[in-house]
Scaffold this motif. Structure first.
Motif, PDB file in Angstrom:
ATOM      1  N   THR A 182       5.148  -0.164   6.769  1.00  0.00           N
ATOM      2  CA  THR A 182       4.150  -0.272   7.833  1.00  0.00           C
ATOM      3  C   THR A 182       3.152   0.867   7.674  1.00  0.00           C
ATOM      4  O   THR A 182       3.530   2.021   7.436  1.00  0.00           O
ATOM      5  CB  THR A 182       4.833  -0.201   9.212  1.00  0.00           C
ATOM      6  N   ASN A 183       1.868   0.553   7.799  1.00  0.00           N
ATOM      7  CA  ASN A 183       0.838   1.564   7.554  1.00  0.00           C
ATOM      8  C   ASN A 183      -0.344   1.469   8.517  1.00  0.00           C
ATOM      9  O   ASN A 183      -1.357   2.143   8.327  1.00  0.00           O
ATOM     10  CB  ASN A 183       0.321   1.464   6.115  1.00  0.00           C
ATOM     11  N   GLU A 239       6.602 -10.774  12.547  1.00  0.00           N
ATOM     12  CA  GLU A 239       6.711 -11.167  11.146  1.00  0.00           C
ATOM     13  C   GLU A 239       6.234 -10.110  10.158  1.00  0.00           C
ATOM     14  O   GLU A 239       6.567 -10.165   8.972  1.00  0.00           O
ATOM     15  CB  GLU A 239       5.949 -12.476  10.891  1.00  0.00           C
ATOM     16  N   ALA A 240       5.465  -9.117  10.611  1.00  0.00           N
ATOM     17  CA  ALA A 240       4.956  -8.098   9.683  1.00  0.00           C
ATOM     18  C   ALA A 240       5.135  -6.692  10.217  1.00  0.00           C
ATOM     19  O   ALA A 240       4.469  -5.766   9.770  1.00  0.00           O
ATOM     20  CB  ALA A 240       3.474  -8.354   9.390  1.00  0.00           C
ATOM     21  N   MET A 276      -0.539  -8.677   7.136  1.00  0.00           N
ATOM     22  CA  MET A 276      -1.253  -9.058   8.349  1.00  0.00           C
ATOM     23  C   MET A 276      -2.600  -8.340   8.358  1.00  0.00           C
ATOM     24  O   MET A 276      -2.671  -7.134   8.087  1.00  0.00           O
ATOM     25  CB  MET A 276      -0.439  -8.688   9.598  1.00  0.00           C
ATOM     26  N   SER A 277      -3.663  -9.053   8.670  1.00  0.00           N
ATOM     27  CA  SER A 277      -4.992  -8.444   8.714  1.00  0.00           C
ATOM     28  C   SER A 277      -5.179  -7.696  10.034  1.00  0.00           C
ATOM     29  O   SER A 277      -4.456  -7.915  11.014  1.00  0.00           O
ATOM     30  CB  SER A 277      -6.077  -9.507   8.565  1.00  0.00           C
ATOM     31  N   ALA A 294       7.682 -12.649   4.192  1.00  0.00           N
ATOM     32  CA  ALA A 294       7.736 -11.813   2.995  1.00  0.00           C
ATOM     33  C   ALA A 294       8.009 -10.360   3.358  1.00  0.00           C
ATOM     34  O   ALA A 294       8.674  -9.633   2.609  1.00  0.00           O
ATOM     35  CB  ALA A 294       6.416 -11.931   2.225  1.00  0.00           C
ATOM     36  N   PHE A 295       7.479  -9.916   4.505  1.00  0.00           N
ATOM     37  CA  PHE A 295       7.700  -8.534   4.951  1.00  0.00           C
ATOM     38  C   PHE A 295       9.191  -8.249   5.102  1.00  0.00           C
ATOM     39  O   PHE A 295       9.700  -7.257   4.579  1.00  0.00           O
ATOM     40  CB  PHE A 295       6.977  -8.315   6.281  1.00  0.00           C
ATOM     41  N   TRP A 296       9.926  -9.125   5.789  1.00  0.00           N
ATOM     42  CA  TRP A 296      11.345  -8.879   6.034  1.00  0.00           C
ATOM     43  C   TRP A 296      12.182  -9.132   4.788  1.00  0.00           C
ATOM     44  O   TRP A 296      13.198  -8.445   4.572  1.00  0.00           O
ATOM     45  CB  TRP A 296      11.831  -9.726   7.208  1.00  0.00           C
TER      46      TRP A 296
END
Length: 503
Positions: A242-243, A266-267, A290-291, A402-404
């Motif tokens: 996470t950023n 989800e992200a 995620m945008s 995809a994140f998880w």
């Protein structure tokens, strides 16, 4: 000709570069503990906004305030604070899951040489015992939205605070005690040509401020330690991906609960922090999945109350400066490092850093041994917290995004891998002397996210089943009885630390 500031130079003049929570926490602590021995100057600019989202704390916050002789009810009223008995986690192990990481002791010692959760696991294996949270006063009080400070000795709690009001409150303590505040933006940092020590900072106005020791509280930019002294940043983004975060304040539409909410998506995840006068909200995400626009829309769609301000975007990296102290500069707060806000550790890390500084203050100079020991302790604390945060992402059964999928399959630090192996084998958890998070913290998250151990300490089998049933029933009953006597959280706040009238 300037004097060479060698490592044995006496330290009397201290400059805190930067305000906000980190700057005013540091200045207040120094003047309250070492005031007669130091000249403390804080430099900040009203033109530079602070991050302003560090609104959730951990129980060490209370201990730090006790050391500073800050009255709890006065501080809470000024910061429009609420109590925090733990953190609620939703959707972390699986979508639909919910558990609480409480700040209190779970169960009690049974005069046996094993933590309580081993006896609970033994009971569960025999088909009784209920939920683990039933054996924790803070967990049950949080679920009932109740609190009373005299209900039980050593109640474990922290606070939700308005970060801007909190910094203002600390300034009101620090300046009358002797801290000199200078308004201005830092334009340059002057280094001694031979030693590389910091001689002075220069403001946009041209004012030059000298000191013997500089505390860098300039946020993510780390103007002195990072930019001027060139201490590199160690990026932990391969483990904590996470950023970014979008944050917004909203109108309260429900009574404040005494815990922070961390709701996975989800992200990343979303926070909800209830204050007396509003709620703090934010959505943490990895911008690879995620945008910014998607994150903003998702946050606004999911908050309960009307937004009070326009949402703002934050970019961050999880990691730390390779050294927290270099030459005659120490970085505290975001200037020294940042671990994403999942377990509310940012304010703790700055308070722990200034506590270490007071304990080992370099009155007789910044000797190499003193600097090295400070850096060793800082790194140990950062790395232990880092591992606990990684735990939440890695120990999951989620494969819906995809994140998880990446989080659950990624390589993790050896130090965390060793802890997970011990737990998986027979539910062994531990807390080192320098660690923030207790055995109960590790067991709450591991069990809450379905990381079941294969066994438990067999010492628990030595307690006869009738005695174990009685022990567990009495413990649950005592906790339920205490919770029933407590006022509601809003009732207690209104009586104990009411917020001042709206400005």
């Amino acid at each position: 000709m300037q004097q060479d500031p060698t490592s044995d130079r006496v330290v009397k003049r201290v400059v805190v570069a930067g305000g906000g929570t980190a700057g005013w926490v540091t200045a207040t602590a120094l003047v309250r503990h070492l005031g007669p021995l130091l000249d403390v100057t804080l430099v900040e600019s009203d033109e530079i906004s602070t991050v302003g989202v560090g609104e959730s704390t951990v129980p060490t916050f209370k201990g730090f305030h006790d050391l500073l002789r800050i009255k709890e009810d006065v501080f809470m009223s000024a910061a429009q604070a609420t109590f925090k008995l733990g953190i609620e986690f939703e959707n972390w192990g699986r979508i639909g899951d919910r558990y609480i990481h409480p700040f209190g002791i779970i169960g009690r010692r049974a005069s046996w040489m094993a933590p309580f959760h081993h006896f609970w696991l033994h009971a569960r294996a025999r088909g009784f015992g209920g939920d683990l949270g039933e054996y924790c006063l803070e967990h049950m009080a949080g679920e009932a939205n109740r609190i009373a400070l005299d209900a039980a000795p050593n109640l474990g709690y922290a606070y939700h605070v308005d970060a801007t009001r909190y910094a203002r409150f600390l300034r009101g303590l620090a300046e009358p005690a002797g801290v000199r505040r200078v308004e201005g933006k830092i334009r340059a940092v002057e280094l001694h040509p031979e030693s590389g020590f910091v001689d002075a900072i220069v403001l946009d106005s041209g004012e030059r401020i000298e000191a013997d020791l500089f505390i860098d509280c300039t946020g993510f930019r780390s103007l002195i330690l990072g930019e001027a002294l060139g201490v590199p940043f160690e990026d932990w983004g391969r483990w904590i991906t996470t950023n970014s975060a979008v944050a917004v304040q909203s109108r309260s539409v429900r009574p404040p609960q005494p815990y922070t909410s961390a709701i996975a998506h989800e992200a990343g995840w979303r926070w909800r922090i209830p204050l007396q006068h509003r709620e703090g909200n934010g959505l943490v995400f990895c911008n690879e999945f995620m945008s910014d626009d998607e994150a903003r829309a998702k946050l606004l769609a999911e908050i309960a109350g009307e937004p009070l301000v326009e949402p703002w975007l934050l970019r961050f990296k999880t990691g730390m400066r390779v050294d927290s102290w270099s030459r005659n500069c120490i970085a505290l707060g975001l200037a020294g490092g940042f671990i994403e806000p999942l377990e509310s550790t940012s304010i703790h890390l700055m308070m722990a850093g200034v506590t270490r500084l007071i304990e080992d203050f370099p009155f007789n100079g910044c000797s190499p041994g003193l600097v090295r020991r400070f850096n060793e302790k800082s790194r140990l604390e950062f790395e232990c917290i880092r591992d606990f945060i990684i735990l939440h992402y890695h120990v999951t059964e989620r494969d819906d995004s995809a994140f998880w999928r990446r989080a659950r399959t990624m390589e993790i630090p050896d130090s965390l891998q060793a802890r997970l192996a011990l737990w998986r084998e027979d539910a062994r958890a531990y807390q080192l002397d320098h660690e923030l998070f207790r055995i109960e913290s590790w067991s709450s998250v591991l069990l809450g996210q379905r990381f079941a151990p294969r066994g438990y300490h067999r010492l628990a089998e030595m307690m006869p089943e009738d005695a174990l049933r009685d022990f567990l029933d009495r413990t649950r009953g005592e906790i339920a009885g205490i919770v029933a006597t407590m006022p509601t959280h809003p009732e207690f706040l209104a009586r104990y630390c009411p917020a001042p009238p709206p400005e």
